[in-house]
Scaffold this active site. Sequence first.
Site, PDB file in Angstrom:
ATOM      1  N   LYS A  35      34.753  -4.813 -81.440  1.00 37.07           N
ATOM      2  CA  LYS A  35      33.557  -3.963 -81.623  1.00 37.07           C
ATOM      3  C   LYS A  35      33.976  -2.486 -81.631  1.00 37.07           C
ATOM      4  O   LYS A  35      33.530  -1.704 -82.464  1.00 37.07           O
ATOM      5  CB  LYS A  35      32.557  -4.222 -80.489  1.00 37.07           C
ATOM      6  CG  LYS A  35      31.284  -3.419 -80.625  1.00 37.07           C
ATOM      7  CD  LYS A  35      30.340  -3.663 -79.459  1.00 37.07           C
ATOM      8  CE  LYS A  35      29.595  -4.965 -79.629  1.00 37.07           C
ATOM      9  NZ  LYS A  35      28.438  -5.034 -78.666  1.00 37.07           N
ATOM     10  N   THR A 121      17.816  -2.679 -68.578  1.00 37.05           N
ATOM     11  CA  THR A 121      16.604  -3.109 -67.872  1.00 37.05           C
ATOM     12  C   THR A 121      17.035  -3.998 -66.721  1.00 37.05           C
ATOM     13  O   THR A 121      17.595  -5.064 -66.934  1.00 37.05           O
ATOM     14  CB  THR A 121      15.697  -3.879 -68.842  1.00 37.05           C
ATOM     15  OG1 THR A 121      15.443  -3.030 -69.962  1.00 37.05           O
ATOM     16  CG2 THR A 121      14.383  -4.247 -68.182  1.00 37.05           C
ATOM     17  N   GLU A 155      13.043  -1.415 -81.037  1.00 34.23           N
ATOM     18  CA  GLU A 155      13.951  -1.719 -82.150  1.00 34.23           C
ATOM     19  C   GLU A 155      13.290  -1.262 -83.454  1.00 34.23           C
ATOM     20  O   GLU A 155      12.088  -1.391 -83.639  1.00 34.23           O
ATOM     21  CB  GLU A 155      14.247  -3.214 -82.186  1.00 34.23           C
ATOM     22  CG  GLU A 155      15.027  -3.632 -80.963  1.00 34.23           C
ATOM     23  CD  GLU A 155      15.734  -4.960 -81.168  1.00 34.23           C
ATOM     24  OE1 GLU A 155      15.751  -5.746 -80.217  1.00 34.23           O
ATOM     25  OE2 GLU A 155      16.259  -5.194 -82.266  1.00 34.23           O
ATOM     26  N   LYS A 204       9.568   0.360 -65.894  1.00 30.33           N
ATOM     27  CA  LYS A 204      10.055  -0.304 -67.111  1.00 30.33           C
ATOM     28  C   LYS A 204       9.381  -1.663 -67.283  1.00 30.33           C
ATOM     29  O   LYS A 204       8.801  -1.964 -68.318  1.00 30.33           O
ATOM     30  CB  LYS A 204      11.563  -0.466 -67.012  1.00 30.33           C
ATOM     31  CG  LYS A 204      12.178  -1.318 -68.091  1.00 30.33           C
ATOM     32  CD  LYS A 204      12.096  -0.687 -69.450  1.00 30.33           C
ATOM     33  CE  LYS A 204      12.590  -1.629 -70.509  1.00 30.33           C
ATOM     34  NZ  LYS A 204      12.467  -1.093 -71.855  1.00 30.33           N
ATOM     35  N   LEU A 250      -2.536  -3.050 -80.711  1.00 26.81           N
ATOM     36  CA  LEU A 250      -3.749  -3.866 -80.881  1.00 26.81           C
ATOM     37  C   LEU A 250      -3.735  -4.535 -82.251  1.00 26.81           C
ATOM     38  O   LEU A 250      -4.769  -4.736 -82.860  1.00 26.81           O
ATOM     39  CB  LEU A 250      -4.999  -2.988 -80.712  1.00 26.81           C
ATOM     40  CG  LEU A 250      -5.322  -2.531 -79.285  1.00 26.81           C
ATOM     41  CD1 LEU A 250      -6.570  -1.663 -79.273  1.00 26.81           C
ATOM     42  CD2 LEU A 250      -5.500  -3.733 -78.336  1.00 26.81           C
ATOM     43  N   ALA A 252      -3.198  -7.810 -84.161  1.00 27.83           N
ATOM     44  CA  ALA A 252      -3.101  -9.267 -83.956  1.00 27.83           C
ATOM     45  C   ALA A 252      -1.994  -9.832 -84.849  1.00 27.83           C
ATOM     46  O   ALA A 252      -1.686  -9.262 -85.906  1.00 27.83           O
ATOM     47  CB  ALA A 252      -4.425  -9.921 -84.283  1.00 27.83           C
ATOM     48  N   GLY A 253      -1.381 -10.917 -84.406  1.00 29.91           N
ATOM     49  CA  GLY A 253      -0.296 -11.504 -85.192  1.00 29.91           C
ATOM     50  C   GLY A 253       0.119 -12.852 -84.635  1.00 29.91           C
ATOM     51  O   GLY A 253      -0.665 -13.526 -83.964  1.00 29.91           O
ATOM     52  N   CYS A 260      13.078  -8.049 -75.686  1.00 33.36           N
ATOM     53  CA  CYS A 260      12.586  -7.395 -74.467  1.00 33.36           C
ATOM     54  C   CYS A 260      11.331  -8.013 -73.864  1.00 33.36           C
ATOM     55  O   CYS A 260      11.350  -8.458 -72.715  1.00 33.36           O
ATOM     56  CB  CYS A 260      12.363  -5.917 -74.743  1.00 33.36           C
ATOM     57  SG  CYS A 260      13.890  -5.095 -75.133  1.00 33.36           S
ATOM     58  N   LYS A 263      11.762 -11.493 -72.351  1.00 31.94           N
ATOM     59  CA  LYS A 263      12.734 -11.423 -71.231  1.00 31.94           C
ATOM     60  C   LYS A 263      12.097 -10.688 -70.052  1.00 31.94           C
ATOM     61  O   LYS A 263      12.166 -11.138 -68.900  1.00 31.94           O
ATOM     62  CB  LYS A 263      13.973 -10.680 -71.725  1.00 31.94           C
ATOM     63  CG  LYS A 263      14.976 -10.286 -70.671  1.00 31.94           C
ATOM     64  CD  LYS A 263      16.244  -9.674 -71.261  1.00 31.94           C
ATOM     65  CE  LYS A 263      16.048  -8.272 -71.786  1.00 31.94           C
ATOM     66  NZ  LYS A 263      15.959  -7.219 -70.779  1.00 31.94           N
TER      67      LYS A 263
HETATM   68  C1  UDX Z   1       9.662  -3.100 -76.761  1.00 37.13           C
HETATM   69  C2  UDX Z   1       9.002  -1.880 -76.139  1.00 37.13           C
HETATM   70  O1  UDX Z   1       8.041  -1.355 -77.053  1.00 37.13           O
HETATM   71  C3  UDX Z   1      10.041  -0.814 -75.839  1.00 37.13           C
HETATM   72  O2  UDX Z   1       9.438   0.287 -75.201  1.00 37.13           O
HETATM   73  C4  UDX Z   1      11.085  -1.430 -74.916  1.00 37.13           C
HETATM   74  O3  UDX Z   1      12.091  -0.480 -74.611  1.00 37.13           O
HETATM   75  C5  UDX Z   1      11.715  -2.628 -75.580  1.00 37.13           C
HETATM   76  O4  UDX Z   1      10.712  -3.593 -75.900  1.00 37.13           O
HETATM   77  P1  UDX Z   1      10.589  -3.837 -79.101  1.00 37.13           P
HETATM   78  O5  UDX Z   1      10.777  -5.171 -78.417  1.00 37.13           O
HETATM   79  O6  UDX Z   1      11.686  -3.286 -79.906  1.00 37.13           O
HETATM   80  O7  UDX Z   1      10.212  -2.705 -77.979  1.00 37.13           O
HETATM   81  O8  UDX Z   1       9.376  -4.021 -80.078  1.00 37.13           O
HETATM   82  P2  UDX Z   1       7.859  -3.582 -80.127  1.00 37.13           P
HETATM   83  O9  UDX Z   1       7.673  -2.710 -81.279  1.00 37.13           O
HETATM   84  O10 UDX Z   1       7.403  -3.133 -78.806  1.00 37.13           O
HETATM   85  O11 UDX Z   1       7.140  -5.000 -80.434  1.00 37.13           O
HETATM   86  C6  UDX Z   1       7.319  -6.046 -79.505  1.00 37.13           C
HETATM   87  C7  UDX Z   1       6.676  -7.289 -80.086  1.00 37.13           C
HETATM   88  O12 UDX Z   1       5.258  -7.153 -80.083  1.00 37.13           O
HETATM   89  C8  UDX Z   1       7.090  -7.560 -81.539  1.00 37.13           C
HETATM   90  O13 UDX Z   1       7.266  -8.953 -81.714  1.00 37.13           O
HETATM   91  C9  UDX Z   1       5.889  -7.080 -82.329  1.00 37.13           C
HETATM   92  O14 UDX Z   1       5.759  -7.787 -83.554  1.00 37.13           O
HETATM   93  C10 UDX Z   1       4.749  -7.413 -81.382  1.00 37.13           C
HETATM   94  N1  UDX Z   1       3.577  -6.581 -81.580  1.00 37.13           N
HETATM   95  C11 UDX Z   1       3.651  -5.248 -81.322  1.00 37.13           C
HETATM   96  C12 UDX Z   1       2.396  -7.158 -81.995  1.00 37.13           C
HETATM   97  O15 UDX Z   1       2.339  -8.363 -82.244  1.00 37.13           O
HETATM   98  N2  UDX Z   1       1.295  -6.385 -82.140  1.00 37.13           N
HETATM   99  C13 UDX Z   1       1.329  -5.040 -81.894  1.00 37.13           C
HETATM  100  O16 UDX Z   1       0.309  -4.383 -82.051  1.00 37.13           O
HETATM  101  C14 UDX Z   1       2.543  -4.457 -81.478  1.00 37.13           C
END
Ligand code: UDX
Length: 430
Positions: A35, A121, A155, A204, A250, A252-253, A260, A263
Amino acid sequence: MKVTTIGSGYVGLVTAACLAQIGHDVIGADIDKDKIKQLQAGKVPIYEPGLDEIIAANTANGRLSFVDDVPEAIGASDIVFITVGTPPDENGAADMSYVKAVAKTIAENLDRYKIVVNKSTVPVGSTVLVAKVIQENLSERREFDVISNPEFLREGSAVEDFLHPDRIVIGTDSQRAAGLMNELYKPLNSPIVITDPASAEMVKYASNCFLATKVSFINAIANICDAVGADVKEVALGMGYDKRIGFEFLRAGPGFGGSCFPKDCHAMLSIASDHGYDFELLRGVMDMNVRQKNLIADQANKMLEGLKDPRIGILGLAFKPNTDDMRDAPALDIIPHLKKDNRKIVAFDPVSMDNAKKLLPDGIEYVSDPYEVCEKSDLVVVLTEWDEIRWLEWRRVKEVMKRPVVYDTRNCLDPQNLRRLGFTYQGVGR
Ligand code: UDX
């Protein structure tokens, strides 16, 4: 200031690159020689918008370097960030073995006062744990401070989130360490919350679990909207103007994924139960997330009823756009539910297909052209709201699809437009 990050994964690389970007001398260290070789050759092993550029700029101007000699990297710096993985162990608690190993190496190379920063974390109490491991491995008395400085990087926008944070959280009881960390982050001009280590560690987990709660909540509201004929996007809009609620998280999905939220929710449950607290609400959030993925798969199967040998097209595999990360992606649970009776599945994702192939069942056809997916499908399921998918020429899609049926699990398309073009459109809660 002289900084070392130990562990050049997702958090370590972004932290090293961005601290160099704001003017510090940074060494990115990792025991993984391959790496480090890749990084020294300018190849960045993770897909993160903007990261390549700032790594290139700062290795060129000499502020950022990468080494596989961790002891040397520790000796050269005043602030040492621990940015190694804390993966969930078999019962969901954070595995601290990598953090402890680094703490031991730090103790063995502590030649003068240093600040040791828990950036990964880590469970509440880890600052005390790391200090204890260092203390136990010191060959002679040495001054040091261990502090908590959790990351809030999303991410796909990690560089942006690091350089423009809503807040920086520092957990320490040492004035000296607080002063130095203030100096380190001064160029970011961000609000800095300086508190005790346990509270910083808790911020966190509490933040991520709350965000996951918002997602599960709006998914539940979406399911009720389906039943009562309301549109969850309109509901979220009406809610979001309330400053106490806000518009974010907010949407939906198919449920939350990534490395993260799942976990951290498991870790928080584990932390709570270790201290005799049953975090029922959070368990409900997590159960809801599992149910949502099953609900999406069941709905997709329903849309195929009556078809002989139906072909399913999947647009989007990554757990969210702008990343190649497939960790806990909803696709990993949903696609196997669709693949029964050896149905033909063809899939497209702009960047994560290589990662997806390693995690999804065999027999899926991966194509690099989303229109080809549509052409080969009786049902197209949008699982990730990539712009490349959102902005497809749906008129052209209609021409190539024998059976123009779209299941938009991210509500990222325009139902009116698709229905006007002749599609059968299904969203989530719309
Ligand atoms: C998250 C936290 O936002 C970040 O602060 C922390 O440091 C790491 O974890 P991340 O996991 O990269 O970041 O993605 P994020 O954009 O938060 O989305 C998390 C999950 O929630 C994704 O699967 C996303 O698709 C989902 N999501 C997010 C929804 O389904 N609806 C939303 O409105 C927002």
